[in-house]
Design a protein around this motif. Sequence first.
Motif, PDB file in Angstrom:
ATOM      1  N   GLY A 192      25.276  14.370   2.155  1.00 52.43           N
ATOM      2  CA  GLY A 192      24.231  14.004   0.653  1.00 52.43           C
ATOM      3  C   GLY A 192      24.393  15.359   0.483  1.00 52.43           C
ATOM      4  N   GLY A 193      23.656  16.209  -0.524  1.00 47.48           N
ATOM      5  CA  GLY A 193      23.384  17.338  -1.743  1.00 47.48           C
ATOM      6  C   GLY A 193      23.938  18.258  -0.678  1.00 47.48           C
ATOM      7  N   LEU A 194      24.029  19.063  -1.700  1.00 47.79           N
ATOM      8  CA  LEU A 194      24.641  21.048  -1.388  1.00 47.79           C
ATOM      9  C   LEU A 194      23.806  21.437  -0.931  1.00 47.79           C
ATOM     10  CD1 LEU A 194      27.631  21.544  -4.008  1.00 47.79           C
ATOM     11  CD2 LEU A 194      27.528  20.657  -2.267  1.00 47.79           C
ATOM     12  N   SER A 225      28.966  13.148   0.058  1.00 46.27           N
ATOM     13  CA  SER A 225      29.251  12.779  -1.178  1.00 46.27           C
ATOM     14  C   SER A 225      27.605  11.430  -0.835  1.00 46.27           C
ATOM     15  CB  SER A 225      29.927  11.149  -1.138  1.00 46.27           C
ATOM     16  OG  SER A 225      30.416  10.504   0.505  1.00 46.27           O
ATOM     17  N   ARG A 226      27.539  10.955  -1.507  1.00 49.37           N
ATOM     18  CA  ARG A 226      25.867  10.167  -1.451  1.00 49.37           C
ATOM     19  C   ARG A 226      26.383   9.010  -1.128  1.00 49.37           C
ATOM     20  NH1 ARG A 226      21.289  13.307  -1.202  1.00 49.37           N
ATOM     21  NH2 ARG A 226      21.050  14.752  -2.644  1.00 49.37           N
ATOM     22  N   GLY A 227      25.150   7.594  -0.336  1.00 50.14           N
ATOM     23  CA  GLY A 227      26.104   6.435  -0.166  1.00 50.14           C
ATOM     24  C   GLY A 227      27.361   5.978   0.652  1.00 50.14           C
ATOM     25  N   GLY A 228      27.945   5.043   0.782  1.00 51.60           N
ATOM     26  CA  GLY A 228      28.929   4.712   1.831  1.00 51.60           C
ATOM     27  C   GLY A 228      29.078   4.932   3.177  1.00 51.60           C
ATOM     28  N   GLY A 250      23.924  17.266   7.491  1.00 51.79           N
ATOM     29  CA  GLY A 250      24.010  16.460   6.378  1.00 51.79           C
ATOM     30  C   GLY A 250      21.883  16.405   7.182  1.00 51.79           C
ATOM     31  N   GLY A 251      21.056  16.073   5.987  1.00 46.01           N
ATOM     32  CA  GLY A 251      20.558  15.481   5.868  1.00 46.01           C
ATOM     33  C   GLY A 251      19.512  14.394   6.270  1.00 46.01           C
ATOM     34  N   ASP A 252      17.980  14.093   5.994  1.00 48.97           N
ATOM     35  CA  ASP A 252      17.948  13.139   7.533  1.00 48.97           C
ATOM     36  C   ASP A 252      18.658  11.781   6.705  1.00 48.97           C
ATOM     37  OD1 ASP A 252      16.760  13.239   3.757  1.00 48.97           O
ATOM     38  OD2 ASP A 252      15.471  11.760   4.056  1.00 48.97           O
ATOM     39  N   GLY A 253      18.799  11.669   5.417  1.00 47.95           N
ATOM     40  CA  GLY A 253      19.771  10.117   5.651  1.00 47.95           C
ATOM     41  C   GLY A 253      20.616  10.110   6.658  1.00 47.95           C
ATOM     42  N   THR A 254      21.515  11.744   5.974  1.00 46.34           N
ATOM     43  CA  THR A 254      23.307  12.132   7.324  1.00 46.34           C
ATOM     44  C   THR A 254      22.450  11.502   8.723  1.00 46.34           C
ATOM     45  OG1 THR A 254      23.514  13.104   5.940  1.00 46.34           O
ATOM     46  CG2 THR A 254      24.316  13.655   7.822  1.00 46.34           C
ATOM     47  N   GLN A 255      21.462  11.848   9.148  1.00 43.38           N
ATOM     48  CA  GLN A 255      21.478  12.391  11.010  1.00 43.38           C
ATOM     49  C   GLN A 255      20.632  10.958  11.077  1.00 43.38           C
ATOM     50  OE1 GLN A 255      21.743  15.198  12.277  1.00 43.38           O
ATOM     51  NE2 GLN A 255      21.830  16.069   9.855  1.00 43.38           N
ATOM     52  N   PRO A 289      21.394  19.878  11.286  1.00 42.42           N
ATOM     53  CA  PRO A 289      20.674  19.345  10.227  1.00 42.42           C
ATOM     54  C   PRO A 289      20.246  20.668   8.950  1.00 42.42           C
ATOM     55  CG  PRO A 289      19.217  20.287  12.329  1.00 42.42           C
ATOM     56  CD  PRO A 289      20.549  20.359  12.002  1.00 42.42           C
ATOM     57  N   LYS A 290      20.537  19.677   8.046  1.00 37.06           N
ATOM     58  CA  LYS A 290      20.891  20.032   6.352  1.00 37.06           C
ATOM     59  C   LYS A 290      19.043  19.886   5.930  1.00 37.06           C
ATOM     60  CE  LYS A 290      22.338  18.450   3.306  1.00 37.06           C
ATOM     61  NZ  LYS A 290      21.476  17.470   2.564  1.00 37.06           N
ATOM     62  N   THR A 291      18.556  20.854   5.143  1.00 35.51           N
ATOM     63  CA  THR A 291      17.890  20.553   3.968  1.00 35.51           C
ATOM     64  C   THR A 291      16.956  21.613   3.416  1.00 35.51           C
ATOM     65  OG1 THR A 291      16.358  20.167   3.683  1.00 35.51           O
ATOM     66  CG2 THR A 291      15.519  19.930   5.698  1.00 35.51           C
ATOM     67  N   ALA A 315      23.487   6.979  -4.938  1.00 30.11           N
ATOM     68  CA  ALA A 315      24.113   6.019  -3.893  1.00 30.11           C
ATOM     69  C   ALA A 315      23.285   5.583  -2.665  1.00 30.11           C
ATOM     70  CB  ALA A 315      25.001   6.217  -3.429  1.00 30.11           C
ATOM     71  N   SER A 316      22.944   6.660  -1.909  1.00 25.97           N
ATOM     72  CA  SER A 316      21.980   6.599  -0.734  1.00 25.97           C
ATOM     73  C   SER A 316      20.595   5.628  -0.186  1.00 25.97           C
ATOM     74  CB  SER A 316      22.122   8.024  -0.203  1.00 25.97           C
ATOM     75  OG  SER A 316      22.781   8.576  -0.213  1.00 25.97           O
ATOM     76  N   GLY A 317      20.529   5.538  -1.366  1.00 16.91           N
ATOM     77  CA  GLY A 317      19.124   4.319  -1.543  1.00 16.91           C
ATOM     78  C   GLY A 317      18.016   5.260  -1.852  1.00 16.91           C
ATOM     79  N   ASN A 318      17.597   6.741  -2.188  1.00 14.81           N
ATOM     80  CA  ASN A 318      16.710   7.833  -2.952  1.00 14.81           C
ATOM     81  C   ASN A 318      16.446   7.565  -3.879  1.00 14.81           C
ATOM     82  OD1 ASN A 318      17.376   9.293  -0.331  1.00 14.81           O
ATOM     83  ND2 ASN A 318      19.086   9.987  -0.848  1.00 14.81           N
ATOM     84  N   LYS A 319      15.005   7.641  -3.899  1.00 13.97           N
ATOM     85  CA  LYS A 319      13.900   7.547  -5.612  1.00 13.97           C
ATOM     86  C   LYS A 319      14.843   8.875  -6.299  1.00 13.97           C
ATOM     87  CE  LYS A 319       9.908   6.735  -6.845  1.00 13.97           C
ATOM     88  NZ  LYS A 319       9.224   7.028  -7.411  1.00 13.97           N
TER      89      LYS A 319
END
Length: 492
Positions: free
Chosen positions: A125-127, A188-191, A213-218, A241-243, A364-368
């Motif tokens: 996810g993001g930094l 990275s995002r996605g993958g 990582g964040g919500d997507g990562t979890q 958890p990272k956000t 790439a992760s599907g986030n708007k």
Amino acid sequence: MGHGVDSPPKIVTGSHGYVLEDVPHLIDYIPDLATYPNPLQDNPAYSVVKQYFVNMDDTVAQKVCECALLMSEIRKLASGGLTSQEILIVVHKDSPRETHFRRAGPRQKVYFESDEVHACIVTCGGLCPGLNTVIREIVCGLYDMYGVRKILGIEGGYSGFYSRNTISLTPKVVNDIHKRGGTILGTSRGGHDTSKIVDSIQDRGINQVYIIGGDGTQKGASVIFKEMRRRGLKVAIAGIPKTIDNDIAVIDKSFGFDTAVEEAQRAINAAHVEAESMENGIGIVKLMGRYSGFIAMYATLASRDVDCCLIPESPFYLEGHGGVYEFIERRLKENGHMVIVIAEGAGQDLLLSEGINSVNQKDASGNKVLLDVGLWLSQKIKDHFTRRRKVVMNLKYIDPTYMIRAVPSNASDNVYCTLLAHSALHGAMAGYTGFTVGPVNGRHAYIPFHIKSSVVLSLDHQGQDFLRSNLGLGMQMELVGDKDLISILIPG
Ligand SMILES: Nc1ncnc2c1ncn2[C@@H]1O[C@H](COP(=O)(O)OP(=O)(O)OP(=O)(O)O)[C@@H](O)[C@H]1O
Ligand SMILES: O=P(O)(O)OC[C@H]1O[C@](O)(CO)[C@@H](O)[C@@H]1O
Ligand SMILES: [Mg+2]
């Protein structure tokens, strides 16, 4: 010994309506696992501390109600008849007890021998400030506390499991990485290809996976856990958890948030200096926050130079009574200058209603992908005052988005990251899996993935607390728009 079906949430109920949202354990699907004494018991640094190990039954209450203990419980407490899990709970006598989580920390028994552990760490996810500190402290913690020697860094996020090289991580390699921003592993995002990732973990003989990582990562970590369980592998999956947005409801705060708020002060200061140096100066600062305005709001509260804070939770409008233009006009008349802080997710509906870039772009992760509300607002204000109202004004727009998250974590975030890292590795060593870590009511806990990934906190949920804390900070407030959450703060 794999389980063909998804494991349902592990909910344990007790007397008086006690509910424990427990986390999975390796013995749930590999019953005959051997246990070993925790090597910490022989470590002089720990053996002097009384009661270093967490009691097996200790749990942490998600909510602490404002009322007192039942009289019967007070009596039991006094006579030592309550367990420590019960002592942590303060309940209303008529309401059912709230959710509890298993308390984090080292256990007397572990399910891995030191030389058996082969751990890996990945950041996705993001930094966020503090990523390197978490990596450092997982490595040093495993090394120093548990004598683990095999730790791999997975490069480039989830896709790195199957498409990149790994880095061997030792205390020497990570020694001073906490002083740097970003993540030494890359992200990275996605993958997220579950079977390729799990194959890679299995093929390499990895048995502890630390996923930051964040919500997507979890969510991704949860899928990996389920696949591990399905294959019956002795692999502990721990999420950290990272956000930067601080938008996870169940934990008290996310790491990096404090650092980001602190860094945002520099942008707000600059906006203020620029604004007060010019006739009708307006400084606009855009800060992160897709769905929640925590960074914007806390940066505003800390700064005292901000006149107006716009957040996603509270829709606003520009024209007419109660609108942003009216407020700006008044502030300029009163003060000659003003500062506006806007969270990136605020006002997106207004941009869309103007037909700006209405194509729904996704990352790439599907986030708007959000539209740039800061630029839009700056242009709108300039247009309104200069062209339509013929008022001389000077507007400066500052977008420190990536500057506030690319910095190294500050001192308090470093300490916090260390506690998170240690909670995670104590949990994995104790055989827990499919869990994420974080403080709940000030005590670190193990939280099942399904809870973490499904709850996103917005300031709306804390509207009342916010009102109270703002008033406590000596702010006067004024409503912009017709919502019940405050959008404009006027320093008192
Ligand atoms: N539902 C999901 N199932 C499996 N993997 C997912 C899911 N959602 C996201 N991921 C994976 O998790 C990783 C990170 O997701 P994402 O880019 O959304 O960042 P994040 O973890 O939410 O962090 P940030 O705080 O930056 O948003 C990506 O590799 C993505 O493919
Ligand atoms: O531009 P990137 O790298 O996708 O990340 C930006 C997003 O990440 C977040 O910080 C979430 O972590 C959002 O607030 C922000 O919109
Ligand atoms: Mg996310």
